[in-house]
Design a protein around this motif. Sequence first.
Motif, PDB file in Angstrom:
ATOM      1  N   GLY A   1     -10.087 -13.270  20.422  1.00 26.77           N
ATOM      2  CA  GLY A   1      -9.043 -14.256  20.549  1.00 26.77           C
ATOM      3  C   GLY A   1      -7.895 -14.107  19.567  1.00 26.77           C
ATOM      4  N   TYR A   2      -7.928 -13.053  18.725  1.00 28.30           N
ATOM      5  CA  TYR A   2      -6.895 -12.871  17.698  1.00 28.30           C
ATOM      6  C   TYR A   2      -5.958 -11.752  18.138  1.00 28.30           C
ATOM      7  N   ASP A   3      -4.661 -11.935  17.916  1.00 30.22           N
ATOM      8  CA  ASP A   3      -3.685 -10.917  18.291  1.00 30.22           C
ATOM      9  C   ASP A   3      -2.650 -10.816  17.179  1.00 30.22           C
ATOM     10  N   ASP A   4      -2.646  -9.643  16.474  1.00 33.50           N
ATOM     11  CA  ASP A   4      -1.679  -9.473  15.391  1.00 33.50           C
ATOM     12  C   ASP A   4      -0.547  -8.528  15.777  1.00 33.50           C
ATOM     13  N   GLY A   5      -0.579  -7.999  17.001  1.00 35.38           N
ATOM     14  CA  GLY A   5       0.527  -7.173  17.470  1.00 35.38           C
ATOM     15  C   GLY A   5       0.392  -5.702  17.198  1.00 35.38           C
ATOM     16  N   TYR A   6      -0.709  -5.255  16.578  1.00 32.62           N
ATOM     17  CA  TYR A   6      -0.873  -3.839  16.260  1.00 32.62           C
ATOM     18  C   TYR A   6      -2.278  -3.384  16.643  1.00 32.62           C
ATOM     19  N   VAL A   7      -2.364  -2.233  17.336  1.00 36.41           N
ATOM     20  CA  VAL A   7      -3.664  -1.663  17.692  1.00 36.41           C
ATOM     21  C   VAL A   7      -4.296  -1.016  16.469  1.00 36.41           C
ATOM     22  N   VAL A   8      -3.505  -0.262  15.697  1.00 37.21           N
ATOM     23  CA  VAL A   8      -4.000   0.375  14.471  1.00 37.21           C
ATOM     24  C   VAL A   8      -3.169  -0.173  13.308  1.00 37.21           C
ATOM     25  N   SER A   9      -2.925   0.658  12.291  1.00 35.21           N
ATOM     26  CA  SER A   9      -2.231   0.155  11.110  1.00 35.21           C
ATOM     27  C   SER A   9      -0.772  -0.177  11.411  1.00 35.21           C
ATOM     28  N   ALA A  10      -0.258  -1.153  10.677  1.00 36.81           N
ATOM     29  CA  ALA A  10       1.126  -1.608  10.816  1.00 36.81           C
ATOM     30  C   ALA A  10       1.957  -1.056   9.659  1.00 36.81           C
ATOM     31  N   PRO A  11       3.283  -1.039   9.777  1.00 36.52           N
ATOM     32  CA  PRO A  11       4.106  -0.704   8.612  1.00 36.52           C
ATOM     33  C   PRO A  11       3.747  -1.635   7.455  1.00 36.52           C
ATOM     34  N   VAL A  12       3.690  -1.103   6.237  1.00 32.63           N
ATOM     35  CA  VAL A  12       3.284  -1.914   5.094  1.00 32.63           C
ATOM     36  C   VAL A  12       4.228  -3.106   4.938  1.00 32.63           C
ATOM     37  N   GLY A  13       3.657  -4.225   4.511  1.00 37.04           N
ATOM     38  CA  GLY A  13       4.465  -5.416   4.290  1.00 37.04           C
ATOM     39  C   GLY A  13       4.857  -6.143   5.553  1.00 37.04           C
TER      40      GLY A  13
ATOM     41  N   ASN B   1      -2.810   6.498  19.314  1.00 34.74           N
ATOM     42  CA  ASN B   1      -2.083   5.583  18.432  1.00 34.74           C
ATOM     43  C   ASN B   1      -1.918   6.242  17.069  1.00 34.74           C
ATOM     44  N   SER B   2      -0.684   6.491  16.669  1.00 37.92           N
ATOM     45  CA  SER B   2      -0.408   7.252  15.449  1.00 37.92           C
ATOM     46  C   SER B   2      -0.719   6.445  14.197  1.00 37.92           C
ATOM     47  N   LEU B   3      -1.323   7.139  13.207  1.00 36.76           N
ATOM     48  CA  LEU B   3      -1.507   6.604  11.856  1.00 36.76           C
ATOM     49  C   LEU B   3      -0.569   7.302  10.876  1.00 36.76           C
ATOM     50  N   ASN B   4       0.337   8.131  11.393  1.00 35.85           N
ATOM     51  CA  ASN B   4       1.054   9.101  10.567  1.00 35.85           C
ATOM     52  C   ASN B   4       2.542   8.787  10.406  1.00 35.85           C
ATOM     53  N   ARG B   5       2.986   7.619  10.837  1.00 29.89           N
ATOM     54  CA  ARG B   5       4.403   7.307  10.717  1.00 29.89           C
ATOM     55  C   ARG B   5       4.773   7.033   9.262  1.00 29.89           C
ATOM     56  N   GLU B   6       6.070   7.192   8.961  1.00 26.86           N
ATOM     57  CA  GLU B   6       6.541   7.156   7.571  1.00 26.86           C
ATOM     58  C   GLU B   6       6.115   5.895   6.826  1.00 26.86           C
ATOM     59  N   HIS B   7       6.256   4.721   7.477  1.00 28.37           N
ATOM     60  CA  HIS B   7       6.032   3.466   6.766  1.00 28.37           C
ATOM     61  C   HIS B   7       4.644   2.874   6.994  1.00 28.37           C
ATOM     62  N   GLN B   8       3.787   3.613   7.701  1.00 26.88           N
ATOM     63  CA  GLN B   8       2.393   3.187   7.786  1.00 26.88           C
ATOM     64  C   GLN B   8       1.678   3.572   6.494  1.00 26.88           C
ATOM     65  N   PRO B   9       0.606   2.836   6.129  1.00 26.23           N
ATOM     66  CA  PRO B   9      -0.128   3.206   4.919  1.00 26.23           C
ATOM     67  C   PRO B   9      -0.826   4.550   5.108  1.00 26.23           C
ATOM     68  N   VAL B  10      -0.851   5.343   4.058  1.00 21.57           N
ATOM     69  CA  VAL B  10      -1.517   6.642   4.131  1.00 21.57           C
ATOM     70  C   VAL B  10      -3.010   6.426   4.369  1.00 21.57           C
ATOM     71  N   ALA B  11      -3.626   7.304   5.149  1.00 19.61           N
ATOM     72  CA  ALA B  11      -5.063   7.229   5.443  1.00 19.61           C
ATOM     73  C   ALA B  11      -5.627   8.646   5.425  1.00 19.61           C
TER      74      ALA B  11
ATOM     75  N   GLU C   1       0.831  -1.194   0.000  1.00 14.04           N
ATOM     76  CA  GLU C   1       0.000   0.000   0.000  1.00 14.04           C
ATOM     77  C   GLU C   1       0.874   1.256   0.000  1.00 14.04           C
ATOM     78  N   VAL C   2       0.365   2.359  -0.544  1.00 12.77           N
ATOM     79  CA  VAL C   2       1.097   3.628  -0.573  1.00 12.77           C
ATOM     80  C   VAL C   2       1.286   4.113   0.860  1.00 12.77           C
ATOM     81  N   THR C   3       2.513   4.505   1.199  1.00 16.05           N
ATOM     82  CA  THR C   3       2.829   4.918   2.568  1.00 16.05           C
ATOM     83  C   THR C   3       2.648   6.421   2.756  1.00 16.05           C
ATOM     84  N   ASN C   4       2.671   6.834   4.030  1.00 12.11           N
ATOM     85  CA  ASN C   4       2.618   8.272   4.331  1.00 12.11           C
ATOM     86  C   ASN C   4       3.806   8.997   3.699  1.00 12.11           C
ATOM     87  N   ALA C   5       4.997   8.401   3.772  1.00 11.78           N
ATOM     88  CA  ALA C   5       6.193   9.053   3.221  1.00 11.78           C
ATOM     89  C   ALA C   5       6.054   9.255   1.713  1.00 11.78           C
TER      90      ALA C   5
END
Length: 686
Positions: free
Chosen positions: A589-601, A486-496, A465-469
Amino acid sequence: MSEQKPRSIQAAAFEPLDPTAVEKKARIPASRWLLFVAVALFLVALWFLLTARSLEISVVAEEEAAIDLAGLVLPFGDRFLLRSGTYALTVTAPGYHPYESDINVSKDATQRQEVILQPLPGRLTIATTPAGATLSIDKENTGITPLTDLPVEAGNRSLRLELPRYLPLTQDIDVTGRNVQQRLDLALDPAWAEVSIITDPPGAVLLVDGTPLGNTPGTFEILQGERQLALMRPGFAPEEFSLTSEAGVAQDLGSIELTPATGVLTLSSTPSGANVSVDGEFAGQTPLELELSPNTDHRISLSRAGYRRASDTVRMEAGARLDRSVSLKPLLGDVLVKVSPADAELLVNGKPVGRGTQTLSLPAVVQRIEARLDGYESSKRSVTPRPGLEQLIELTLLTPEAARKARLTPTITTALGQTLVLMNPLDSPRNEFSMGASRRDPGRRANEVLHPVRLERPFYFQNQEVTNAQFRQFQASHNSGQIEGNSLNREHQPVAQISWQQAASFCNWLSRREGITPFYQEQQGIIIGFNPDALGYRLPTEAEWAWVARLKGEELQRFTWGEEFPPKKTAENVADNSSAYVTGRVLNGYDDGYVVSAPVGSFAANEHGIFDLGGNVSEWIHDVYTIPASSGVVTTDPLGGQRGDNYVIRGASWALGRLPELRLSYRDYGQAGRDDVGFRIARYAE
C-alpha cells in the motif's frame, strides 16, 4: 340502242316496328356473362401462374411453425407462389420468439429463404443446501438462492455459487430454453475443518485471525488456509501459533499448557534516563516497562552517572501490574570555575548561579556551564564533576569578532562539493542514550541488544549519501549496475555495489586530496586499522549514526517519520508496491515513486538536516560488526575494533520494506558490495 323511259318511284305505306321484337334482340343471357367472367378469371390466373416465382421458406425450429406472408401468395406446402416484390413475413412457433421481417422476392424462378427461430428463455429453479448462496451465471450476479422460475437464455451456461464459510461451486448446465422448466438441487461443501483444542487450565478464549470463536476445551470450525491462532486467559501469557487448515480434514491439537503471564513493572526515576538491570542483566533506561516472571524474587538495580546506585527486590503475581518511581540521590563533586572578565554571569544547565569566579558543588553527571556578559560571546563548557576531586574550568569570553574566528563552522564542504553538518552532542538536549531495542519492540532482532552510550566529541556528518558522480572521481570505472532494467548508475543516485574497503579507501583518498591526515591506516591498499586522533574523513560510527537518525529533542524515534506504522504519508524511498517485481520485501500500500534508488535528497531531511537515513540505500558504518553485551556500562564515543571480518550496515533501503528493517534500530552486516548498500562520510570536528 333503244331509249328507256325513267321508272317512277311509288310511295309505300309506313308500318312501325314491333317494340317487343326490339327488346328481345338487345338482351344478353346471364349464362353468357358467367362465361365471360370465368374466361377473365382464367386469363388472370394463367397470367399469375406464368409470371409468379416459387419461394421455399425453411424454418429452423423444433416445433411446428406457422408461416404468414402478406399479399397475393399461393401456398403449396413449404413453398409459395408469388410475384417478385417485397412481402411482410411472420413466422411463429410454440416456445420461440416470433420472427417478423420483410423479404424481397427477385425475378429468379426458384428461391429459398431460411428462418432461424430463437428459443424463448428457459425457466430455472435452483436450490442450495444451505440456502443463501450468491448465484452468478456466466460471471453476472443473478441473485440469492433459492431462486424460482429464473429466466435464462438457452445454451450452455456456467453457474457459480458462493457462500461465506463454504467452498465455491462451479457447474456447467445446458439450458433447454423454450420456457422449459429445469430444476437444480446443489449441496455446498464446508470450507472449514473441525479442530479440537484442550488447554491446561481450561477456559481460554480461542481467537482465529483476531476473531474469538469460543472457550476451551472445544471443537471449533476453522476456515481453510494459513490461520493465526491465539489462546487468551487472564493471568496467563498469550499462546500464539500458526495452523494450516484443510477443508473437511479434522485435526486434534491435543492439550496445550498455558504459561503463567509475566508481571509488568512500570519503572520511572528522578532524574530519568537511569540504566536498569534485572537480576544482573541490562534491561534499558527509565522510564520503561519490565516483564517479570511471576512468583519469583527479582533484583532491580538503577544506576546513573553522578547518582548513587539504587536497588530493590520485586516479586510479582501472574498478570499483575505495578508502578514504581525511584528518586536517585546525587553524587556531588566540586568544580572551580574561573571566568574572564571577572563580572561575567555564570549559568549551570541554563540556571544562573552568580557572577565571577566561584567553586560549584554539582552532581557527578555532565554539567553545562556557561559564562555570559553583554558585549561578549558567551562561552560554554561541559564537565563531569568527580566526588572528592576538585576540577578547574576556565572560561574566557571573547568579543564577537574573536569568537567568530574561533567558532567551528556549522557546515563544511569537501573538494567534491559534499556538505557535512556539524553535530555537537554536548550542546544537544541529550548526549547519552540507549542503542538497540527493547525485547518488547515488535520486529526486534537478536543483535539489537540494549546498551548505553555517550557522545561527547563533536563531529561533521554528510547530509546526503555519496553519489555515483562523486565516487567516480575516485574510481572512474565504477558501475553501480541495474536491476530488471532499472538503472542504479545515474549521476545523482547513491553509489552502490561497493565493499566496505572501497568506502573506507574513498575516505582516505578524499583526506589526502584536501591535505588532511587520513583516518584509516592502509597497507598495500588494504585498510588495516584507524587512527582515532586523526581528523580525516571516515565512515560514521554506529553510535553517531544512531544519534543523528533517532534523536529528536530528548526522544528516540522508532522510524524516521515517528512512531506509527505503516507511515501515513510518503517519508522515505523503501520497497513499495512498484518494487514488488525486483524485491519481495515490500511495504504493501506504500508508493514513494521509485522502483529502485532515487536521486539523493529526494525526500525530506530529518531534524538535523540529514537526508535518506531510513531509505534509498543502506549505509556502511565504521564499526566492526559485533553483538553488544547488555552489561549496562556506558561507553563514550565508541569506535569498535581496529579490524574485523564484517562491518555494520545501518538503515533501510529501496529493497527493504518490512517492519523489522524499517526501524531505526535495525542492524545488518557484511563486507562485500550490494545493490542496495552505499555510504556517507563523516569526520571529527576537533
